[in-house]
Design a protein around this motif. Structure first.
Motif, PDB file in Angstrom:
ATOM      1  N   LYS A 258      91.486  85.653  27.546  1.00  0.00           N
ATOM      2  CA  LYS A 258      92.137  86.894  27.149  1.00  0.00           C
ATOM      3  C   LYS A 258      92.942  86.665  25.869  1.00  0.00           C
ATOM      4  N   GLY A 259      92.562  87.325  24.800  1.00  0.00           N
ATOM      5  CA  GLY A 259      93.319  87.207  23.553  1.00  0.00           C
ATOM      6  C   GLY A 259      94.690  87.847  23.717  1.00  0.00           C
ATOM      7  N   GLY A 260      95.679  87.286  23.069  1.00  0.00           N
ATOM      8  CA  GLY A 260      97.003  87.890  23.046  1.00  0.00           C
ATOM      9  C   GLY A 260      97.770  87.808  24.349  1.00  0.00           C
TER      10      GLY A 260
ATOM     11  N   GLY B 161      99.563  85.344  25.326  1.00  0.00           N
ATOM     12  CA  GLY B 161     100.795  84.555  25.177  1.00  0.00           C
ATOM     13  C   GLY B 161     100.569  83.043  25.162  1.00  0.00           C
TER      14      GLY B 161
ATOM     15  N   THR C  96      99.871  80.947  22.570  1.00  0.00           N
ATOM     16  CA  THR C  96     100.577  80.263  21.478  1.00  0.00           C
ATOM     17  C   THR C  96     102.095  80.379  21.640  1.00  0.00           C
ATOM     18  N   THR C  97     102.550  81.583  21.932  1.00  0.00           N
ATOM     19  CA  THR C  97     103.997  81.789  22.083  1.00  0.00           C
ATOM     20  C   THR C  97     104.551  80.881  23.176  1.00  0.00           C
TER      21      THR C  97
ATOM     22  N   ASP D 178      92.895  76.310  17.551  1.00  0.00           N
ATOM     23  CA  ASP D 178      92.506  77.667  17.183  1.00  0.00           C
ATOM     24  C   ASP D 178      92.473  77.765  15.655  1.00  0.00           C
TER      25      ASP D 178
ATOM     26  N   GLN E  87      92.544  79.990  13.715  1.00  0.00           N
ATOM     27  CA  GLN E  87      93.466  80.977  13.136  1.00  0.00           C
ATOM     28  C   GLN E  87      94.811  80.359  12.811  1.00  0.00           C
TER      29      GLN E  87
ATOM     30  N   PRO F 117      90.974  82.167  22.155  1.00  0.00           N
ATOM     31  CA  PRO F 117      90.536  82.857  23.368  1.00  0.00           C
ATOM     32  C   PRO F 117      89.013  82.843  23.465  1.00  0.00           C
TER      33      PRO F 117
ATOM     34  N   ILE G 192     107.270  83.541  32.268  1.00  0.00           N
ATOM     35  CA  ILE G 192     107.963  83.690  30.983  1.00  0.00           C
ATOM     36  C   ILE G 192     108.159  85.187  30.793  1.00  0.00           C
TER      37      ILE G 192
ATOM     38  N   HIS H  15     109.113  88.859  29.262  1.00  0.00           N
ATOM     39  CA  HIS H  15     109.075  89.527  27.968  1.00  0.00           C
ATOM     40  C   HIS H  15     110.491  89.528  27.404  1.00  0.00           C
TER      41      HIS H  15
ATOM     42  N   ILE I  46     112.174  86.553  21.855  1.00  0.00           N
ATOM     43  CA  ILE I  46     110.900  85.872  21.571  1.00  0.00           C
ATOM     44  C   ILE I  46     110.115  86.662  20.523  1.00  0.00           C
ATOM     45  N   THR I  47     110.077  87.988  20.687  1.00  0.00           N
ATOM     46  CA  THR I  47     109.379  88.815  19.691  1.00  0.00           C
ATOM     47  C   THR I  47     109.989  88.586  18.313  1.00  0.00           C
TER      48      THR I  47
ATOM     49  N   SER J 231     109.349  84.988  16.968  1.00  0.00           N
ATOM     50  CA  SER J 231     107.931  84.771  16.656  1.00  0.00           C
ATOM     51  C   SER J 231     107.543  85.455  15.353  1.00  0.00           C
TER      52      SER J 231
HETATM   53  N1  LIG Z   1     107.429  86.373  26.401  1.00  0.00           N
HETATM   54  C1  LIG Z   1     107.175  87.161  25.357  1.00  0.00           C
HETATM   55  N2  LIG Z   1     108.102  88.042  24.922  1.00  0.00           N
HETATM   56  C2  LIG Z   1     107.850  88.848  23.864  1.00  0.00           C
HETATM   57  N3  LIG Z   1     106.706  88.838  23.161  1.00  0.00           N
HETATM   58  C3  LIG Z   1     105.743  87.984  23.557  1.00  0.00           C
HETATM   59  C4  LIG Z   1     105.921  87.097  24.651  1.00  0.00           C
HETATM   60  N4  LIG Z   1     104.782  86.376  24.806  1.00  0.00           N
HETATM   61  C5  LIG Z   1     103.952  86.782  23.832  1.00  0.00           C
HETATM   62  N5  LIG Z   1     104.513  87.747  23.089  1.00  0.00           N
HETATM   63  C6  LIG Z   1     103.911  88.451  21.946  1.00  0.00           C
HETATM   64  O1  LIG Z   1     102.582  88.815  22.275  1.00  0.00           O
HETATM   65  C7  LIG Z   1     101.721  88.666  21.158  1.00  0.00           C
HETATM   66  C8  LIG Z   1     100.568  87.744  21.514  1.00  0.00           C
HETATM   67  O2  LIG Z   1     101.079  86.464  21.841  1.00  0.00           O
HETATM   68  P1  LIG Z   1     100.335  85.116  21.430  1.00  0.00           P
HETATM   69  O3  LIG Z   1      99.957  85.123  19.987  1.00  0.00           O
HETATM   70  O4  LIG Z   1     101.167  84.013  21.912  1.00  0.00           O
HETATM   71  O5  LIG Z   1      99.029  85.238  22.316  1.00  0.00           O
HETATM   72  P2  LIG Z   1      97.756  84.299  22.294  1.00  0.00           P
HETATM   73  O6  LIG Z   1      97.251  84.279  23.675  1.00  0.00           O
HETATM   74  O7  LIG Z   1      98.069  83.005  21.647  1.00  0.00           O
HETATM   75  O8  LIG Z   1      96.797  85.130  21.338  1.00  0.00           O
HETATM   76  P3  LIG Z   1      95.352  84.636  20.789  1.00  0.00           P
HETATM   77  O9  LIG Z   1      94.418  84.813  21.937  1.00  0.00           O
HETATM   78  O10 LIG Z   1      95.073  85.570  19.655  1.00  0.00           O
HETATM   79  O11 LIG Z   1      95.503  83.224  20.366  1.00  0.00           O
HETATM   80  C9  LIG Z   1     102.596  88.123  20.015  1.00  0.00           C
HETATM   81  O12 LIG Z   1     102.967  89.204  19.197  1.00  0.00           O
HETATM   82  C10 LIG Z   1     103.796  87.543  20.720  1.00  0.00           C
HETATM   83  O13 LIG Z   1     104.961  87.590  19.920  1.00  0.00           O
END
Ligand SMILES: Nc1ncnc2c1ncn2[C@@H]1O[C@H](COP(=O)(O)OP(=O)(O)OP(=O)(O)O)[C@@H](O)[C@H]1O
Ligand SMILES: [Mg+2]
Length: 410
Positions: A120-122, A124, A126-127, A152, A154, A259, A348, A350, A354-355, A358
């Motif tokens: 699943k992209g996005g 979390g 990387t964060t 990744d 990217q 992802p 973790i 929201h 963190i937003t 990041s």
């Molecule tokens: N705990 C959190 N609180 C607030 N925002 C968050 C949190 N976790 C993730 N995000 C936000 O969600 C978005 C996606 O997070 P992230 O880039 O970490 O996902 P990902 O799984 O690494 O994505 P990808 O699949 O593209 O690599 C980002 O904008 C990030 O700031």
């Protein structure tokens, strides 16, 4: 092979779109990247009280040792307010003077390679990874030697730890064998130098780059042409070419992934000792997660047949969890009842902190509370939350290290 007219137009449209994007956005991206590199990214400094807390000594002891000149050889600067502003490197050097020993893995303890992945992209990945790494590195005095490998292309996790090199060696360069050794240089030297030091003294990062995408294409082509024995070696490249040469330099390596269940991911699995699967608790994400788990099992079967020794742990980590959201709460309940202790105890949450951090490629542990774009309260809350997650992760890691198993059992 003839291409149909509509496909040809689509192709032309894509080419034109890419050109426009390059022309109109390249300047901005370059400016942004240059800013990232030249910006002297500095880790926050610590007050005397915070330094004493981290060192596990009394504030007055620290003051006395200062007065005695015990820290005179350490370059500790003072802030605008005239008080000491300790860097983490200062604190590590003071720990040596005070006899606070590092608590890293011992000889018989296995290097932990933790892969974070979800289709699943996005969700979390990387964060979570960068904040977990920063917490492991900066919130205790154990001085873990932490590596981050950005698989990744990217380059999201690399962006949190920008390199000063104009063109750093990437993980793909090493896996694809496209760097020539200098005279007298060994492969081990090269790989070691590719793990860049960062603004956090005990974190080193092996970045990714857009060309790392070629690894997929090249592997697919080579697989077609190679014998069955050779073809199995394509899955060992991360482990054998990248991790094994530097395995004595790290205690914990965290691997961020795209992802995707691509060849890079097979390599990540082959090199992994443990797995962390982020779960974003939305219904549609959860459905995708179930399909992912089925496919993961099939892929793992291939990797196991090629000699993988099994994981020390596989944990689900609920990410970006909005407290008070009923539907998310119900999904998390279901996840916990299905997977029990395989779900990390703390999600973790929201967090606006963190937003905010990041968006400027900082972890929530990089900045002073006063520098944060979020409120002090939300920053401290988010830090506490990640620390809870990391405490549990540390337990899981250390319970697999023979040198600490017995003390954990007590
Ligand atoms: N705990 C959190 N609180 C607030 N925002 C968050 C949190 N976790 C993730 N995000 C936000 O969600 C978005 C996606 O997070 P992230 O880039 O970490 O996902 P990902 O799984 O690494 O994505 P990808 O699949 O593209 O690599 C980002 O904008 C990030 O700031
Ligand atoms: Mg990511």
């Amino acid at each position: 092979m003839s291409i149909n007219n509509n496909a040809l137009s689509t192709y032309r449209l894509l080419k034109a779109t890419a050109e426009v994007a390059e022309q109109s956005l390249a300047g901005r991206i370059q400016h942004y990247r240059a800013h990232l590199k030249t910006e002297e990214k500095e880790l926050r400094t610590y007050t005397q009280k915070a330094a004493a807390d981290l060192l596990g000594v009394n504030n007055r002891t620290l003051k006395r040792r200062h007065d005695q000149g015990d820290f005179d050889n350490i370059n500790i600067k003072k802030g605008a307010n005239g008080h000491y502003a300790y860097t983490l490197s200062n604190i590590f050097a003071m720990a040596e003077v005070l006899g606070v020993s590092a608590d890293q893995r011992k000889e018989k303890d296995k290097l932990q390679v933790i892969v974070i992945n979800s289709l699943k992209g996005g969700c979390g990945k990387t964060t979570s990874l960068v904040n977990i790494a920063a917490a492991l590195a900066t919130t205790n005095i154990k001085r873990y030697r932490i590596g981050i490998i950005d698989l990744d292309p990217q380059g999201s996790s690399s962006s949190f730890f920008p390199s000063n090199d104009h063109e750093p060696i990437t993980v793909g360069d090493l896996m694809r064998d496209c760097i020539d050794l200098d005279e007298g240089e060994t492969w081990e030297d090269l790989v070691s130098s590719a793990f860049q030091t960062t603004h956090i003294p005990n974190i080193r990062v092996l970045p990714s780059g857009m060309d790392d995408f070629y690894f997929e294409h090249e592997t697919a082509t080579e697989l077609k042409e190679s014998s069955s024995y050779e073809s199995t070696r394509h899955y060992h490249k991360l482990k054998e070419k990248v991790i094994e040469p530097v395995q004595d330099e790290f205690d914990i390596i965290l691997v961020d992934t795209a992802p995707s269940l691509n060849f890079m991911f097979y390599n990540a699995l082959m090199a992994s000792t443990s797995m962390l699967i982020p779960v974003h608790p939305e219904a549609v994400d959860f459905d995708a997660n179930n399909k992912y788990l089925k496919r993961l099992g099939e892929i793992y079967h291939t990797v196991a047949a090629l000699g993988h020794e099994g994981w020390d742990f596989m944990q689900f980590l609920v990410t970006n969890y909005v407290k008070g959201n009923h539907s998310q709460r119900d999904i998390v309940k279901d996840v916990r009842s299905a997977f029990g202790r395989q779900v990390m105890s703390y999600p973790i949450n929201h967090s606006s902190a963190i937003t905010a951090s990041s968006s400027s490629f900082n972890t929530i542990f990089d900045q002073k509370t006063s520098d944060s774009l979020a409120s002090r309260e939300s920053l401290l809350k988010a830090q506490e939350n990640i620390k809870d997650v990391v405490d549990e992760l540390e337990m899981l890691i250390r319970s697999n290290w023979p040198s600490t198993q017995s003390s954990l059992a007590e």
